[in-house]
Design a protein around this motif. Structure first.
Motif, PDB file in Angstrom:
ATOM      1  N   UNK A 187      58.445 -43.482  49.176  1.00  0.00           N
ATOM      2  CA  UNK A 187      57.962 -44.016  50.684  1.00  0.00           C
ATOM      3  C   UNK A 187      59.695 -44.339  51.305  1.00  0.00           C
ATOM      4  N   UNK A 188      60.210 -45.268  50.449  1.00  0.00           N
ATOM      5  CA  UNK A 188      60.890 -46.408  50.601  1.00  0.00           C
ATOM      6  C   UNK A 188      62.685 -45.246  50.471  1.00  0.00           C
ATOM      7  N   UNK A 189      62.642 -44.886  49.875  1.00  0.00           N
ATOM      8  CA  UNK A 189      63.866 -43.624  49.788  1.00  0.00           C
ATOM      9  C   UNK A 189      64.244 -42.889  51.011  1.00  0.00           C
ATOM     10  N   UNK A 190      62.509 -42.603  51.177  1.00  0.00           N
ATOM     11  CA  UNK A 190      62.634 -41.802  52.187  1.00  0.00           C
ATOM     12  C   UNK A 190      63.107 -41.809  53.719  1.00  0.00           C
ATOM     13  N   UNK A 233      59.274 -39.186  35.200  1.00  0.00           N
ATOM     14  CA  UNK A 233      60.983 -38.648  35.950  1.00  0.00           C
ATOM     15  C   UNK A 233      61.064 -38.081  37.373  1.00  0.00           C
ATOM     16  N   UNK A 234      60.402 -37.809  38.473  1.00  0.00           N
ATOM     17  CA  UNK A 234      60.604 -37.689  39.585  1.00  0.00           C
ATOM     18  C   UNK A 234      61.045 -38.826  40.287  1.00  0.00           C
ATOM     19  N   UNK A 235      60.813 -39.874  40.152  1.00  0.00           N
ATOM     20  CA  UNK A 235      61.427 -40.840  40.406  1.00  0.00           C
ATOM     21  C   UNK A 235      62.165 -41.337  40.063  1.00  0.00           C
ATOM     22  N   UNK A 236      62.570 -41.266  38.611  1.00  0.00           N
ATOM     23  CA  UNK A 236      63.485 -41.634  37.821  1.00  0.00           C
ATOM     24  C   UNK A 236      65.260 -41.093  38.932  1.00  0.00           C
ATOM     25  N   UNK A 237      64.709 -39.484  39.131  1.00  0.00           N
ATOM     26  CA  UNK A 237      65.784 -38.321  39.784  1.00  0.00           C
ATOM     27  C   UNK A 237      66.392 -38.761  41.101  1.00  0.00           C
ATOM     28  N   UNK A 241      64.360 -46.989  39.166  1.00  0.00           N
ATOM     29  CA  UNK A 241      64.841 -47.627  37.381  1.00  0.00           C
ATOM     30  C   UNK A 241      63.157 -48.463  37.779  1.00  0.00           C
ATOM     31  N   UNK A 242      62.901 -48.013  35.830  1.00  0.00           N
ATOM     32  CA  UNK A 242      61.208 -47.581  36.111  1.00  0.00           C
ATOM     33  C   UNK A 242      61.475 -49.301  34.397  1.00  0.00           C
TER      34      UNK A 242
END
Length: 432
Positions: A187-190, A233-237, A241-242
């Motif tokens: 949500x932070x990126x959105x 995968x979705x978050x890294x795209x 940073x995980x």
């Protein structure tokens, strides 16, 4: 002869659904007085708190006013916080109610009961980590979510000059790779895109850095490996940073220190690692576990007192030989449904039914257009794997099911229509 009084302590997903059901089955027919006790005046569905924290959800549109709701659904609402229980006299002790300035509005008082249901939910577990309570946001309540949103907006506002954009990397650290941490990261990126589009900040999603830290070997350790890997995968795209297998040993102002001694400089810290029941439950004279949860039988009665029930995250209910019911919203709803029947059976002198948890799967939201998860799980099947738009629609339907439980079909349909209209009439996020 006075009718029995059933007091429900906590108006979360399970408590409010239970009060609504009992109001219609017992309260409306004057077979029992149903009382809902909560420290807040309104209810917000807890799985949506990450959206409230980023401003995507406007609480004034989605919150439920307990007093108005109680009038429509045949129960009585009282505002207050539980401080103690006298089980011999069947009396609940309530703390004084104070206003925003600390002035007393209602004095300390007592509330008698014939049956009491503890539905107090859970809070974040900081495991005693130094500095966490002072330097990290928690998102366990609407108040905490709004506090995070204010801090986030103010942080973005510091960078309104477009000439600063090339020299700024705004960093947010999120500790905890469970559903709350994962959903907040997305949500932070959105939110950054929307804030940039509305001119609140010159920073866009390319100039924020989100660190998501999880002590377990993978994200979402309670869900399947496939869901976990897809979410990673979705978050890294997106740019997250995980850090897995990474524990936090200390939180400082604008800094997180890992167990390996690595220091991560941050602008905002959020703690979403693990949950526990409120600590005061251990002071009520009831048997609790190490997470402060009340030990209950399969009938959801306390192992110490058959007139005390508990459900949801604050209850430790056996499931199988060596496990307990997981702390999920769907479990709280299922327990509320059973407990509504069991309390009727109790008044009728009939045997109580045991609770059997049915795992219908789990969905994780990845901002407005995406979600990942499994549906229709069973002991013999992993269920149907979903991702993308279809999973997002299924995720949205979970909230509609909650609305159905507390409002009924007509009001839920009207709420859905209002939400659709507001997408065109109002800003895409709350900007203050």
């Amino acid at each position: 002869m006075a009718i029995p009084r059933i007091v429900i302590v906590g108006g979360g997903a399970g408590g409010l659904a239970l009060a609504t059901r009992l109001g219609h089955t017992l309260g409306k027919r004057k077979r029992a007085e149903i009382v809902l006790l909560d420290r807040n005046a309104t209810h917000v569905w807890k799985p949506l708190l990450h959206e409230l924290a980023t401003g995507v959800l406007n609480s004034s549109m989605d919150e439920v006013d307990y007093r108005g709701h109680s009038t429509a659904h045949y129960y009585r609402y009282q505002r207050g916080s539980l401080t103690g229980v006298d089980r011999q006299q069947r009396v609940l002790h309530l703390a004084p109610v104070e206003d925003e300035d600390g002035d007393e509005v209602l004095p300390a008082r007592e509330l008698t009961y014939d049956y009491v249901v503890m539905a107090l939910g859970s809070v974040s577990n900081d495991f005693g980590t130094p500095g966490v309570s002072e330097h990290c946001h928690f998102i366990d309540s609407p108040q905490q979510a709004k506090a995070f949103q204010r801090d986030m907006i103010n942080t973005f506002l510091r960078y309104t000059d477009p000439t600063l954009r090339q020299h700024v990397q705004l960093t947010i650290g999120i500790v905890g790779g469970g559903a709350t941490g994962v959903e907040l990261a997305a949500e932070l990126f959105d939110a950054s895109r929307i804030l940039n589009a509305y001119g609140v900040t010159a920073i866009d999603h390319q100039h924020i850095s989100v660190h998501l830290l999880e002590a377990a070997p993978r994200l979402l350790p309670g869900l399947s490996e496939r869901v976990s890997q897809t979410v990673k995968t979705e978050l890294e795209s997106m740019g997250v940073t995980i850090h897995t297998d990474t524990a936090i040993k200390e939180a400082q102002a604008y800094k997180l220190i890992t167990g390996d001694g690595e220091e991560i400089e941050t602008d905002i810290n959020v703690w979403a690692a693990g949950i526990k029941a409120p600590s005061f439950l251990t002071e009520l004279g009831l048997t609790t576990n190490k997470k402060n949860q009340i030990e209950v039988k399969r009938t959801l009665q306390s192992v110490d007192d058959e007139r005390v029930f508990a459900l949801g995250d604050c209850a430790s209910c056996p499931m199988g030989e060596d496990s307990t019911v997981p702390p999920r919203a769907q479990a709280a709803h299922q327990q509320a449904k059973l407990l509504a029947k069991n309390l009727v059976h109790e008044l009728d002198g009939k045997p109580l039914q045991d609770f059997r948890y049915r795992d219908h799967g789990s969905l994780v939201s990845l901002a407005r257009y995406d979600a990942v998860g499994n549906l229709m799980r069973s002991s013999a099947s992993r269920g149907l794997f979903l991702e993308g738009w279809l999973a997002r629609q299924a995720y949205a339907s979970l909230y509609r099911m909650h609305q159905l439980a507390i409002h009924g079909a007509i009001k839920t349909g009207l709420a859905w229509l209002v939400d659709k209209l507001n997408r065109y009439l109002k800003p895409r996020m709350k900007l203050h």
